[in-house]
Design an enzyme around this catalytic site. Structure first.
Site, PDB file in Angstrom:
ATOM      1  N   LYS A 123       0.805  -1.194   0.253  1.00 55.15           N
ATOM      2  CA  LYS A 123      -0.124  -0.053  -0.080  1.00 55.15           C
ATOM      3  C   LYS A 123       1.045   1.289   0.024  1.00 55.15           C
ATOM      4  O   LYS A 123       2.121   1.216   0.392  1.00 55.15           O
ATOM      5  CB  LYS A 123      -0.796   0.090   1.348  1.00 55.15           C
ATOM      6  CG  LYS A 123      -2.165   0.913   1.122  1.00 55.15           C
ATOM      7  CD  LYS A 123      -3.379   0.110   0.365  1.00 55.15           C
ATOM      8  CE  LYS A 123      -4.441   0.745   0.112  1.00 55.15           C
ATOM      9  NZ  LYS A 123      -5.563  -0.297  -0.146  1.00 55.15           N
ATOM     10  N   ASP A 148      -6.848   4.192  -4.908  1.00 54.51           N
ATOM     11  CA  ASP A 148      -7.715   4.122  -3.465  1.00 54.51           C
ATOM     12  C   ASP A 148      -8.307   5.438  -3.321  1.00 54.51           C
ATOM     13  O   ASP A 148      -8.574   5.948  -4.390  1.00 54.51           O
ATOM     14  CB  ASP A 148      -6.530   3.528  -2.447  1.00 54.51           C
ATOM     15  CG  ASP A 148      -7.210   3.046  -1.325  1.00 54.51           C
ATOM     16  OD1 ASP A 148      -7.742   1.775  -1.008  1.00 54.51           O
ATOM     17  OD2 ASP A 148      -7.360   3.844  -0.188  1.00 54.51           O
TER      18      ASP A 148
HETATM   19  N1  GLU Z   1      -7.106  -0.135  -3.279  1.00 56.12           N
HETATM   20  C1  GLU Z   1      -8.010  -1.083  -3.659  1.00 56.12           C
HETATM   21  C2  GLU Z   1      -8.181  -1.927  -2.476  1.00 56.12           C
HETATM   22  O1  GLU Z   1      -7.953  -1.690  -1.242  1.00 56.12           O
HETATM   23  C3  GLU Z   1      -7.421  -1.742  -4.897  1.00 56.12           C
HETATM   24  C4  GLU Z   1      -5.970  -1.932  -4.872  1.00 56.12           C
HETATM   25  C5  GLU Z   1      -5.363  -2.516  -6.411  1.00 56.12           C
HETATM   26  O2  GLU Z   1      -6.172  -2.665  -7.231  1.00 56.12           O
HETATM   27  O3  GLU Z   1      -4.264  -2.892  -6.371  1.00 56.12           O
HETATM   28  O4  GLU Z   1      -7.770  -3.490  -2.682  1.00 56.12           O
END
Ligand code: GLU
Length: 446
Positions: A124, A164
């Site tokens: 993240k 996100d």
């Molecule tokens: N932010 C999204 C999540 O919390 C998607 C992450 C992604 O597609 O890599 O899963």
């Protein structure tokens, strides 16, 4: 493994990292007894290794605003775990971003990605940059400055960021442009959530919300119910709430509330398709307020300072931010007759709220299972990029459907209690954790 011993150590080391400690405790409490049946895990100190990120990049992002003033923000990328695939997870741009939030999200992502059945590790990133009220040019300059720091640490087989909260298609576009300029390669697989003409996947924008509704359908079918004709409240009005509302309406449900930081919109007759479309305009206005919705549509009402959880419903879907539904909200929902809650936001409910729902034995499922359709479709985007082709919307949607079905089955397999009640929190945590733990064990002490 003893959860309390591990937690005491982490609390001593990271006393201020509230969200990270909350996320780790929830997972460890769920997996403790299953884990302790494996002495080989204990010997390899799997859990002690798994709760720490592999590495964290922390950097300064400096950019110039429209007035010509120099601005500085903090940027992060937490590469949490790569046991089952390259690091994968979104970027969050929000004023409250800090190391604790990044670590909790990276930790959750590790198990969520494991549940998708696709080979993706967990990561993240993000920044405390606040997009509210920023011009398009400011957003572009910030994204470019952010990528100037990050580009050398990511790659299609290394680490693949995505969107996100505060990061959507526009931001991914600006970041991809800068990445390509620096790297001098057309490497589409380095980011997901891209535009459709330059490597993006159909259904990716809708995927988190659609996937959540597919999961909800499976939960309801298991107890002989259906989404159709039920009253649903969602929170927020961003990408996740939009996709969820769109699919909920398509499945015949009534969406009776959306919300913003300024209050809730109550929609007694249920949302129509043009209301769902308007959510996109509201988000694009960059003001982060929901009140204008009620000015535009007759028969809807703006109630300042209230949350979606105050509106009477059958099903509540958290779709905005962590800890957005607390113990008091849970009591209010239960008093009003709500019988199913799904987290679409990551860690949308506080531990007190989850406790209330499980005590009352209502249906409850956690974010890492419910919202996994977003990252799963990112995984499908990566596959299309690697093959240099694009699938039809039907093909992507069909695969998303199958993935959500499989996640539901894993939760039921590991979460069914002796009395038949499915503890989806336990089920999701055990299924995700065990997969990562086995992979770590097989790869030796590293
Ligand atoms: N932010 C999204 C999540 O919390 C998607 C992450 C992604 O597609 O890599 O899963």
């Amino acid at each position: 493994m003893k959860t309390d011993v591990i937690m005491a150590n982490l609390e001593r080391k990271y006393p201020n990292e509230k969200e990270y400690l909350q996320a780790v405790r929830e997972v460890l409490e769920s997996v403790e007894s299953t884990y302790n049946k494996h002495p080989e895990f204990e010997k390899a100190k799997i859990v002690e290794r798994l709760v720490e990120p592999d590495r964290i990049f922390s950097f300064r992002v400096t950019w110039v605003d429209d007035k010509g003033e120099v601005q500085t923000n903090s940027g992060y990328r937490v590469q949490f775990n790569s046991a089952i695939g390259p690091y994968k997870g979104g970027l969050r741009f929000h004023k409250a971003v800090n190391p604790s939030m990044m670590k909790f999200l990276g930790f959750e992502q590790t198990f969520k990605n494991a549940l998708t059945t696709l080979p993706m590790g967990g990561a993240k990133g993000g920044s405390d940059f606040d997009p509210t009220g920023k011009s398009d040019a400011e957003i572009m300059r910030f994204c470019q400055a952010f990528m100037l720091e990050l580009w050398n640490n990511i790659g299609p087989d290394t680490d693949i960021p995505a969107g996100d909260v505060g990061v959507g298609g526009r931001e991914i576009g600006y970041m991809y442009g800068m990445y390509k300029k620096l790297k001098r390669e057309y490497n589409t697989g380095v980011l997901t959530g891209k535009g459709i003409t330059w490597g993006g996947s159909l259904i990716r924008p809708e995927a988190t919300g659609y996937g959540a509704l597919y999961f909800l359908e499976h939960m309801l079918h298991k107890v002989g119910k259906d989404v159709k004709d039920h009253k649903i409240v969602v929170s927020g009005f961003g990408n996740v709430a939009w996709g969820a509302a769109k699919k909920a309406i398509a499945l015949g449900a009534k969406v009776v509330a959306i919300s913003g930081p300024d209050g809730v919109i109550s929609i007694p007759e249920g949302m129509t398709e043009d209301m769902v479309d308007y959510m996109l305009d509201l988000r694009a206005s960059n003001k982060n307020v929901v009140a204008p919705f009620a000015d535009k549509f007759h028969g809807t009402k703006f109630i300042p300072g209230k949350k979606s959880w105050s509106v009477k419903c059958d099903i509540a879907l958290t779709s905005a931010f962590q800890n957005e539904l607390d113990g008091n909200d849970a009591k209010e929902l239960l008093d009003n007759g709500c019988w199913c809650v799904c987290e679409i936001s990551n860690m949308g409910c506080t531990p007190e709220a989850i406790h209330e729902f499980q005590e009352h034995k209502i249906l409850f499922a956690p974010g890492k299972a419910v919202n996994a359709g977003g990252v799963a479709t990112s995984g499908l985007e990566m596959t299309q990029n690697a093959q240099h082709l694009s699938w039809t919307a039907e093909e992507v949607d069909d695969r998303l459907h199958k993935i959500m079905k499989s996640i539901h089955e894993q939760c039921v397999k590991y979460g069914t209690q002796p009395d038949g009640y499915v503890d989806y929190v336990k089920g999701a945590n055990i299924a995700g954790f065990m997969k990562v733990a086995h992979a770590m064990l097989e790869q030796g002490i590293i």
